[in-house]
Enzyme design. Structure first.
Site, mmCIF file in Angstrom:
data_model
loop_
_atom_site.group_PDB
_atom_site.id
_atom_site.type_symbol
_atom_site.label_atom_id
_atom_site.label_comp_id
_atom_site.label_asym_id
_atom_site.label_seq_id
_atom_site.Cartn_x
_atom_site.Cartn_y
_atom_site.Cartn_z
ATOM 1 N N ARG A 143 6.812 -5.704 13.173
ATOM 2 C CA ARG A 143 6.191 -5.449 11.875
ATOM 3 C C ARG A 143 7.202 -5.632 10.756
ATOM 4 N NH1 ARG A 143 1.594 -2.024 10.567
ATOM 5 N NH2 ARG A 143 0.359 -1.814 12.439
ATOM 6 N N ARG A 172 2.327 11.400 -8.175
ATOM 7 C CA ARG A 172 1.719 11.498 -6.842
ATOM 8 C C ARG A 172 2.547 10.779 -5.766
ATOM 9 N NH1 ARG A 172 -4.371 12.359 -6.728
ATOM 10 N NH2 ARG A 172 -4.767 13.201 -8.786
ATOM 11 N N GLY A 208 0.823 -1.212 0.000
ATOM 12 C CA GLY A 208 0.000 0.000 0.000
ATOM 13 C C GLY A 208 0.853 1.256 0.000
ATOM 14 N N ASP A 211 -2.446 -6.867 13.609
ATOM 15 C CA ASP A 211 -3.188 -6.618 14.849
ATOM 16 C C ASP A 211 -4.379 -7.565 14.920
ATOM 17 O OD1 ASP A 211 -3.668 -4.257 12.731
ATOM 18 O OD2 ASP A 211 -5.586 -4.836 13.613
ATOM 19 N N GLY A 216 0.423 -6.816 2.050
ATOM 20 C CA GLY A 216 -0.104 -5.826 2.982
ATOM 21 C C GLY A 216 -0.267 -6.374 4.381
#
Ligand code: HPA
Length: 247
Positions: free
Chosen positions: A228, A47, A24, A215, A93
């Site tokens: 993580r 972007r 992401g 989580d 992800g």
């Protein structure tokens, strides 16, 4: 394949490898290229959505960010499949667990993606679509995960439009949306896979989502930054080894 560059990707079809990993986060995209690719070259930065192509174990592979949520994933995955001729997208992800047996640090291979989004309503079929991963990608990834002894769950995820939902404490526990999705066996919640799978279906391409459980919505447990990173590395090498088997 005529219309490129697109409004969101300033590249040519040949800039992309047949398989694109999609985290992401654009910074994750750069990190994957820097840490896991040889000879990475940046191919998009419109972007700030960073995309790179390089090689992994001697084969060409690309990485580009999807942004968060289904409208963003919808744009990038459609453009990659339709205008740039990308054959496989592997989303990498994180997700929140909705089942007691799905622990933080575990991996989830998303066989299919239920959704609370209106995204599928835009592709008129006289019923409900079942956004589904490509079987070859699922099997390849699942076999590699098993060989490594990874804790991987394979099943349906929920692609939700809402990260900050209502706590619904005004409803009895069993009627809250989390419990109702959980009762249907949904493993975990994330926000992009249904759009990815539908665009693969529309364009005749192949897609897979691989997630780390960051989580638990049941216990409130969450990974810290170091944990993580470690689970992320395990997931990326599994995704890249899957990509390697495809090409
Ligand atoms: N919801 C949606 N996406 C997520 C979550 C969540 O709880 N955790 C990690 N990604």
């Amino acid at each position: 394949m005529a219309h490129y560059p697109t409004p969101h990707i300033d590249a040519r079809p040949e800039d992309f490898a047949p398989t694109v990993l999609m985290p992401g986060d654009p910074l994750r995209s750069r990190m994957i290229a820097e840490q896991f690719f040889e000879g990475a070259v940046q191919i998009n930065n419109v972007r700030g959505v960073q995309g790179y192509t390089g090689t992994y174990r001697g084969k060409r592979v690309s990485v580009m960010a999807s942004g968060m949520g289904m409208p963003s994933m919808g744009i990038y995955s459609y453009e990659l499949f339709h205008f740039f001729g990308v054959k496989n997208i592997i989303r990498v992800g994180s997700c929140g667990s909705m089942q007691p047996q799905v622990g933080v640090r575990d991996l989830v291979i998303a066989l299919s993606a239920a959704t609370d989004s209106a995204y599928p309503d835009h592709f008129s079929v006289p019923g409900k679509l079942a956004p589904t991963a490509d079987y070859t990608l699922v099997r390849t990834c699942a076999d590699l995960a098993e060989r490594r002894g990874a804790r991987a769950h394979i099943g349906t995820v929920l692609s939700s439009d809402v990260f900050y939902g209502e706590d619904q404490s005004y409803l009895p526990e069993s009627e809250r949306s989390l419990a109702r999705w959980g009762k249907m066996g949904i493993l975990c919640v994330e926000m992009e896979s249904a759009a990815l799978y539908l665009n693969a279906a529309r364009t005749g391409a192949r897609a897979l989502t691989l997630l780390t459980v960051s989580d638990s919505l049941l216990t409130g447990e969450a990974l810290d930054a170091v944990e993580r990173q470690n689970s992320f590395t395990e997931m990326i090498t599994l995704a890249l080894d899957t990509a390697f088997e495809l090409s």
